[in-house]
Motif scaffolding. Sequence first.
Motif, PDB file in Angstrom:
ATOM      1  N   UNK A   1       0.836  -1.201   0.000  1.00  0.00           N
ATOM      2  CA  UNK A   1       0.000   0.000   0.000  1.00  0.00           C
ATOM      3  C   UNK A   1       0.873   1.255   0.000  1.00  0.00           C
ATOM      4  N   UNK A   2       1.879   1.275  -0.856  1.00  0.00           N
ATOM      5  CA  UNK A   2       2.834   2.379  -0.868  1.00  0.00           C
ATOM      6  C   UNK A   2       2.223   3.666  -1.398  1.00  0.00           C
ATOM      7  N   UNK A   3       2.562   4.758  -0.740  1.00  0.00           N
ATOM      8  CA  UNK A   3       2.198   6.094  -1.193  1.00  0.00           C
ATOM      9  C   UNK A   3       3.458   6.782  -1.705  1.00  0.00           C
ATOM     10  N   UNK A   4       3.275   7.821  -2.511  1.00  0.00           N
ATOM     11  CA  UNK A   4       4.428   8.532  -3.047  1.00  0.00           C
ATOM     12  C   UNK A   4       5.307   9.079  -1.928  1.00  0.00           C
ATOM     13  N   UNK A   5       4.688   9.548  -0.830  1.00  0.00           N
ATOM     14  CA  UNK A   5       5.496  10.093   0.260  1.00  0.00           C
ATOM     15  C   UNK A   5       6.294   8.993   0.959  1.00  0.00           C
ATOM     16  N   UNK A   6       5.783   7.747   0.945  1.00  0.00           N
ATOM     17  CA  UNK A   6       6.546   6.630   1.495  1.00  0.00           C
ATOM     18  C   UNK A   6       7.807   6.394   0.669  1.00  0.00           C
ATOM     19  N   UNK A   7       7.646   6.402  -0.645  1.00  0.00           N
ATOM     20  CA  UNK A   7       8.779   6.150  -1.540  1.00  0.00           C
ATOM     21  C   UNK A   7       9.840   7.227  -1.360  1.00  0.00           C
ATOM     22  N   UNK A   8       9.406   8.457  -1.165  1.00  0.00           N
ATOM     23  CA  UNK A   8      10.348   9.556  -0.936  1.00  0.00           C
ATOM     24  C   UNK A   8      11.166   9.312   0.329  1.00  0.00           C
ATOM     25  N   UNK A   9      10.528   8.829   1.393  1.00  0.00           N
ATOM     26  CA  UNK A   9      11.243   8.553   2.640  1.00  0.00           C
ATOM     27  C   UNK A   9      12.146   7.336   2.504  1.00  0.00           C
ATOM     28  N   UNK A  10      11.659   6.302   1.820  1.00  0.00           N
ATOM     29  CA  UNK A  10      12.465   5.093   1.623  1.00  0.00           C
ATOM     30  C   UNK A  10      13.738   5.423   0.859  1.00  0.00           C
ATOM     31  N   UNK A  11      13.641   6.361  -0.085  1.00  0.00           N
ATOM     32  CA  UNK A  11      14.812   6.714  -0.902  1.00  0.00           C
ATOM     33  C   UNK A  11      15.968   7.245  -0.053  1.00  0.00           C
ATOM     34  N   UNK A  12      15.666   7.792   1.126  1.00  0.00           N
ATOM     35  CA  UNK A  12      16.724   8.307   2.009  1.00  0.00           C
ATOM     36  C   UNK A  12      17.606   7.185   2.544  1.00  0.00           C
ATOM     37  N   UNK A  13      17.081   5.949   2.498  1.00  0.00           N
ATOM     38  CA  UNK A  13      17.839   4.815   3.018  1.00  0.00           C
ATOM     39  C   UNK A  13      18.611   4.079   1.929  1.00  0.00           C
ATOM     40  N   UNK A  14      18.527   4.549   0.689  1.00  0.00           N
ATOM     41  CA  UNK A  14      19.344   3.959  -0.363  1.00  0.00           C
ATOM     42  C   UNK A  14      20.816   4.208  -0.055  1.00  0.00           C
ATOM     43  N   UNK A  15      21.645   3.256  -0.409  1.00  0.00           N
ATOM     44  CA  UNK A  15      23.064   3.328  -0.051  1.00  0.00           C
ATOM     45  C   UNK A  15      23.725   4.607  -0.559  1.00  0.00           C
ATOM     46  N   UNK A  16      23.361   5.025  -1.779  1.00  0.00           N
ATOM     47  CA  UNK A  16      24.012   6.218  -2.341  1.00  0.00           C
ATOM     48  C   UNK A  16      23.471   7.519  -1.765  1.00  0.00           C
ATOM     49  N   UNK A  17      22.313   7.473  -1.139  1.00  0.00           N
ATOM     50  CA  UNK A  17      21.700   8.686  -0.575  1.00  0.00           C
ATOM     51  C   UNK A  17      21.900   8.798   0.931  1.00  0.00           C
ATOM     52  N   UNK A  18      22.369   7.729   1.568  1.00  0.00           N
ATOM     53  CA  UNK A  18      22.311   7.632   3.028  1.00  0.00           C
ATOM     54  C   UNK A  18      23.102   8.740   3.713  1.00  0.00           C
ATOM     55  N   UNK A  19      22.382   9.485   4.555  1.00  0.00           N
ATOM     56  CA  UNK A  19      22.994  10.559   5.334  1.00  0.00           C
ATOM     57  C   UNK A  19      22.352  10.545   6.715  1.00  0.00           C
ATOM     58  N   UNK A  20      23.104  10.086   7.705  1.00  0.00           N
ATOM     59  CA  UNK A  20      22.541   9.882   9.044  1.00  0.00           C
ATOM     60  C   UNK A  20      21.945  11.167   9.596  1.00  0.00           C
ATOM     61  N   UNK A  21      22.660  12.265   9.484  1.00  0.00           N
ATOM     62  CA  UNK A  21      22.194  13.536  10.061  1.00  0.00           C
ATOM     63  C   UNK A  21      20.872  13.970   9.442  1.00  0.00           C
ATOM     64  N   UNK A  22      20.763  13.846   8.123  1.00  0.00           N
ATOM     65  CA  UNK A  22      19.521  14.261   7.449  1.00  0.00           C
ATOM     66  C   UNK A  22      18.338  13.399   7.865  1.00  0.00           C
ATOM     67  N   UNK A  23      18.575  12.089   7.992  1.00  0.00           N
ATOM     68  CA  UNK A  23      17.478  11.192   8.374  1.00  0.00           C
ATOM     69  C   UNK A  23      17.043  11.465   9.803  1.00  0.00           C
ATOM     70  N   UNK A  24      18.008  11.605  10.713  1.00  0.00           N
ATOM     71  CA  UNK A  24      17.670  11.846  12.118  1.00  0.00           C
ATOM     72  C   UNK A  24      16.950  13.182  12.274  1.00  0.00           C
ATOM     73  N   UNK A  25      17.399  14.173  11.499  1.00  0.00           N
ATOM     74  CA  UNK A  25      16.781  15.506  11.578  1.00  0.00           C
ATOM     75  C   UNK A  25      15.296  15.448  11.232  1.00  0.00           C
ATOM     76  N   UNK A  26      14.951  14.669  10.221  1.00  0.00           N
ATOM     77  CA  UNK A  26      13.540  14.575   9.811  1.00  0.00           C
ATOM     78  C   UNK A  26      12.777  13.521  10.604  1.00  0.00           C
TER      79      UNK A  26
END
Length: 352
Positions: free
Chosen positions: A139-164
Amino acid sequence: MELKEQLKNLSERIKSLKDSVNTEEATKHSFIMPFISTLGYDIFNPNVVIPEFTADISKKKNEKVDYAIMHDDDPLILIEAKCHTENLNHHATQLERYFTVTESKFAILTNGIEYKIFTDLEKPNRMDEVPFFSFNLLELKDRDIKEISKFKSENFNIENIVKSAGNKKYISGIKSIFKEEVKNPSDDFARFFASKLSDKVLRQNVIDEFKGYSKIAFSEIVSDMAQEKINSLKSKLSVEISSDDEKEVEDTPDDGIVTTEEELQGFFIVKSILAENINLDRIHARDTKSYFGVLLDNNNRKWICRLLFNTKQKYLSIHIEDKKEEKIALDKIEDIYNYKEQLQKVIQRLDS
């Protein structure tokens, strides 16, 4: 291949296999490992993804978490896996223990379909009781996919994820509480409104009375908001019929087709439902003498549903597969909202 398409493919895979997957190990291999791979982590490289990662807990030795995704030789994400038939609410405690004794920053509890992602917002190195992000692959929503993309290996940034994460955690919590209060108002919730609106002594009978009022009020608010959204879409889009359809009308003014207010209202309800899954400019209308059709990408082969409003009994016809549809009787046009899940599944299938 873009992440959105990869996740849709995985979602379709899960739908087709889940009735045949009956164990935790099968869930790991068929659902969870492909998801980790989709995020760009090499599941066959033990320096990147370690299965059965050892996380000793006090006197208990050789305790193992199902997967650890590594970063600079330290576990960054712990993943505890369960069979897809399991209720995840019963298993967070085990993952919390693992989280405390490692250097990991994130913990994922999953049954291969539902994912709950935790961090340590409240106390350092103590996993929060409430996940800051949850999603369901079916039951994926577009906003879910946007958040999941933050966990991709090439995008991963701990500070950005924790901040949001803090924002997401509290927003999700408020939504969850609000949904529950709408369905079953609590004493505290009813007491708040009773104290604002009544001089009665707040005995239990008065609180129960205001529970009833609260439930009705919220039901009307939801209905009013839906109607406001319909009216807003109508004012912005006017009659949302493709330019080709408009040309047809101009060329054949005596074709006998009349687009009614009820058909437009039904169309805007469908659009408001599908807005969570797809850009609205991809949803088109096509009116005929027999029905009012709603299409994806203005393609007759990709019809989503049909509104049969030309008789006393109104029907919603939902596209199931080629040459197959489900015809549903409607008591009122707003009943279309009851079929949100079915309509969104049609979009997922047609856009895959």
